[in-house]
Write a protein that holds these residues in place. Structure first.
Motif, PDB file in Angstrom:
ATOM      1  N   THR A   5      35.638  47.572  55.425  1.00 48.16           N
ATOM      2  CA  THR A   5      35.845  46.256  54.817  1.00 48.16           C
ATOM      3  C   THR A   5      36.812  45.433  55.650  1.00 48.16           C
ATOM      4  N   VAL A   6      36.446  44.155  55.868  1.00 49.19           N
ATOM      5  CA  VAL A   6      37.293  43.244  56.629  1.00 49.19           C
ATOM      6  C   VAL A   6      37.484  41.974  55.800  1.00 49.19           C
ATOM      7  N   LEU A   7      38.742  41.589  55.607  1.00 46.16           N
ATOM      8  CA  LEU A   7      39.113  40.388  54.862  1.00 46.16           C
ATOM      9  C   LEU A   7      39.560  39.330  55.852  1.00 46.16           C
ATOM     10  N   ASP A   8      39.020  38.123  55.709  1.00 46.54           N
ATOM     11  CA  ASP A   8      39.419  37.051  56.622  1.00 46.54           C
ATOM     12  C   ASP A   8      40.928  36.844  56.542  1.00 46.54           C
ATOM     13  N   GLU A   9      41.530  36.678  57.708  1.00 48.65           N
ATOM     14  CA  GLU A   9      42.984  36.587  57.801  1.00 48.65           C
ATOM     15  C   GLU A   9      43.584  35.397  57.059  1.00 48.65           C
ATOM     16  N   THR A  10      42.799  34.379  56.700  1.00 52.24           N
ATOM     17  CA  THR A  10      43.353  33.239  55.962  1.00 52.24           C
ATOM     18  C   THR A  10      43.835  33.647  54.576  1.00 52.24           C
ATOM     19  N   ALA A  11      43.410  34.805  54.093  1.00 52.98           N
ATOM     20  CA  ALA A  11      43.848  35.282  52.777  1.00 52.98           C
ATOM     21  C   ALA A  11      45.362  35.461  52.723  1.00 52.98           C
ATOM     22  N   ILE A  12      45.987  35.754  53.868  1.00 52.45           N
ATOM     23  CA  ILE A  12      47.436  35.987  53.866  1.00 52.45           C
ATOM     24  C   ILE A  12      48.230  34.713  53.571  1.00 52.45           C
ATOM     25  N   LEU A  13      47.569  33.572  53.600  1.00 48.54           N
ATOM     26  CA  LEU A  13      48.243  32.307  53.302  1.00 48.54           C
ATOM     27  C   LEU A  13      48.531  32.148  51.809  1.00 48.54           C
ATOM     28  N   PHE A  14      47.946  33.004  50.983  1.00 48.14           N
ATOM     29  CA  PHE A  14      48.053  32.853  49.535  1.00 48.14           C
ATOM     30  C   PHE A  14      48.701  34.079  48.894  1.00 48.14           C
ATOM     31  N   GLU A  15      49.469  33.818  47.844  1.00 49.04           N
ATOM     32  CA  GLU A  15      50.082  34.903  47.078  1.00 49.04           C
ATOM     33  C   GLU A  15      49.000  35.725  46.388  1.00 49.04           C
ATOM     34  N   SER A  16      47.953  35.023  45.916  1.00 52.22           N
ATOM     35  CA  SER A  16      46.826  35.722  45.291  1.00 52.22           C
ATOM     36  C   SER A  16      45.529  35.022  45.665  1.00 52.22           C
ATOM     37  N   ILE A  17      44.451  35.803  45.674  1.00 55.98           N
ATOM     38  CA  ILE A  17      43.114  35.277  45.935  1.00 55.98           C
ATOM     39  C   ILE A  17      42.198  35.779  44.828  1.00 55.98           C
ATOM     40  N   LEU A  18      40.989  35.209  44.779  1.00 61.81           N
ATOM     41  CA  LEU A  18      40.010  35.640  43.802  1.00 61.81           C
ATOM     42  C   LEU A  18      38.785  36.189  44.512  1.00 61.81           C
ATOM     43  N   VAL A  19      38.275  37.304  43.990  1.00 65.89           N
ATOM     44  CA  VAL A  19      37.029  37.901  44.483  1.00 65.89           C
ATOM     45  C   VAL A  19      36.183  38.255  43.269  1.00 65.89           C
ATOM     46  N   SER A  20      34.925  38.510  43.492  1.00 67.24           N
ATOM     47  CA  SER A  20      34.051  38.871  42.383  1.00 67.24           C
ATOM     48  C   SER A  20      34.558  40.126  41.694  1.00 67.24           C
ATOM     49  N   GLY A  21      34.445  40.104  40.367  1.00 63.43           N
ATOM     50  CA  GLY A  21      34.865  41.250  39.571  1.00 63.43           C
ATOM     51  C   GLY A  21      33.749  42.226  39.286  1.00 63.43           C
ATOM     52  N   GLY A  22      32.558  41.946  39.803  1.00 58.15           N
ATOM     53  CA  GLY A  22      31.466  42.891  39.633  1.00 58.15           C
ATOM     54  C   GLY A  22      30.279  42.354  38.868  1.00 58.15           C
ATOM     55  N   ARG A  23      30.342  41.091  38.499  1.00 52.95           N
ATOM     56  CA  ARG A  23      29.168  40.438  37.921  1.00 52.95           C
ATOM     57  C   ARG A  23      29.374  38.928  37.995  1.00 52.95           C
ATOM     58  N   ARG A  24      28.287  38.210  37.898  1.00 53.23           N
ATOM     59  CA  ARG A  24      28.344  36.753  37.953  1.00 53.23           C
ATOM     60  C   ARG A  24      29.143  36.250  36.753  1.00 53.23           C
ATOM     61  N   PHE A  28      32.503  36.426  36.613  1.00 51.73           N
ATOM     62  CA  PHE A  28      33.697  37.244  36.415  1.00 51.73           C
ATOM     63  C   PHE A  28      34.373  37.507  37.755  1.00 51.73           C
ATOM     64  N   ASP A  29      35.569  36.957  37.928  1.00 47.14           N
ATOM     65  CA  ASP A  29      36.345  37.153  39.153  1.00 47.14           C
ATOM     66  C   ASP A  29      37.622  37.918  38.844  1.00 47.14           C
ATOM     67  N   LEU A  30      38.217  38.453  39.888  1.00 43.18           N
ATOM     68  CA  LEU A  30      39.498  39.141  39.792  1.00 43.18           C
ATOM     69  C   LEU A  30      40.486  38.422  40.692  1.00 43.18           C
ATOM     70  N   GLU A  31      41.670  38.166  40.169  1.00 47.71           N
ATOM     71  CA  GLU A  31      42.732  37.562  40.960  1.00 47.71           C
ATOM     72  C   GLU A  31      43.736  38.648  41.297  1.00 47.71           C
ATOM     73  N   LEU A  32      44.025  38.796  42.585  1.00 50.20           N
ATOM     74  CA  LEU A  32      44.979  39.808  43.019  1.00 50.20           C
ATOM     75  C   LEU A  32      45.555  39.423  44.375  1.00 50.20           C
ATOM     76  N   ALA A  33      46.617  40.108  44.761  1.00 52.95           N
ATOM     77  CA  ALA A  33      47.249  39.857  46.053  1.00 52.95           C
ATOM     78  C   ALA A  33      46.332  40.363  47.170  1.00 52.95           C
ATOM     79  N   PRO A  34      46.248  39.626  48.276  1.00 54.11           N
ATOM     80  CA  PRO A  34      45.383  40.065  49.385  1.00 54.11           C
ATOM     81  C   PRO A  34      45.710  41.478  49.883  1.00 54.11           C
ATOM     82  N   ASP A  35      46.982  41.805  49.997  1.00 53.99           N
ATOM     83  CA  ASP A  35      47.352  43.154  50.452  1.00 53.99           C
ATOM     84  C   ASP A  35      46.868  44.218  49.462  1.00 53.99           C
ATOM     85  N   ASP A  36      46.885  43.891  48.171  1.00 57.37           N
ATOM     86  CA  ASP A  36      46.391  44.834  47.164  1.00 57.37           C
ATOM     87  C   ASP A  36      44.884  45.015  47.278  1.00 57.37           C
TER      88      ASP A  36
END
Length: 165
Positions: free
Chosen positions: A120-139, A141-149
């Protein structure tokens, strides 16, 4: 403000994060099945700038599947993704294969809790934010979490893999 619909049960992504002790915020919204761009829909309905919402894409790099996570308003740079994992050539994965290997449906593929563990590779622009959102496993529904996490949960790494449309 979008209506908040809580998921009835956990998804593999929420179960994996909870099991790993990684903090996240579930962000549900009413998904419109006519939406053409799922990530941009999420940004709009959740009231979050599109730069903080990331989409999960699968590519085949020298014949092996790899996960690329980029901002929803950007495109995955296949050459950069291949380089990031030490490969030479990349192409988008077949959608049916992506669904089969991850256990998720298109538009709801989460980088977390996939059936098969993939590089898995995450675009480096994610480090600009305290938290980002990614899919939570279905349309819808997203999950907000720290990029490092996110990288801790996926065993991933940062690299410059996004390019403007």
């Amino acid at each position: 403000m979008a209506k908040r619909a809580e998921p009835a049960a956990g998804t593999p992504a929420t179960i994996a994060l909870t099991g790993a002790g990684i903090a996240f915020v579930p962000r549900a919204y009413d998904h419109d099945p006519r939406a053409a761009a799922f990530g941009l829909e999420a940004a709009e309905k959740l009231g979050v700038e599109a730069e903080r919402v990331f989409k999960t894409l699968l590519a085949s790099v020298d014949g092996a599947l790899v996960v690329g996570i980029v901002p929803v308003a950007e495109q995955l740079d296949l050459k950069a993704l291949a380089q990031a994992v030490g490969g030479k050539r990349a192409e988008m994965a077949d959608p049916a294969l992506a669904e089969r290997k991850t256990g998720y449906v298109l538009g709801g593929i989460s980088p977390i809790g996939q059936k098969t563990t993939l590089p898995t590779v995450l675009d480096e622009t994610a480090i600009l934010f305290e938290s980002i959102l990614v899919s939570g496993g279905r349309r819808g529904f997203d999950l907000e979490l720290a990029p490092d996490d996110l990288l801790r949960a996926t065993g991933g790494s940062y690299a410059p893999i996004a390019r403007s449309r």
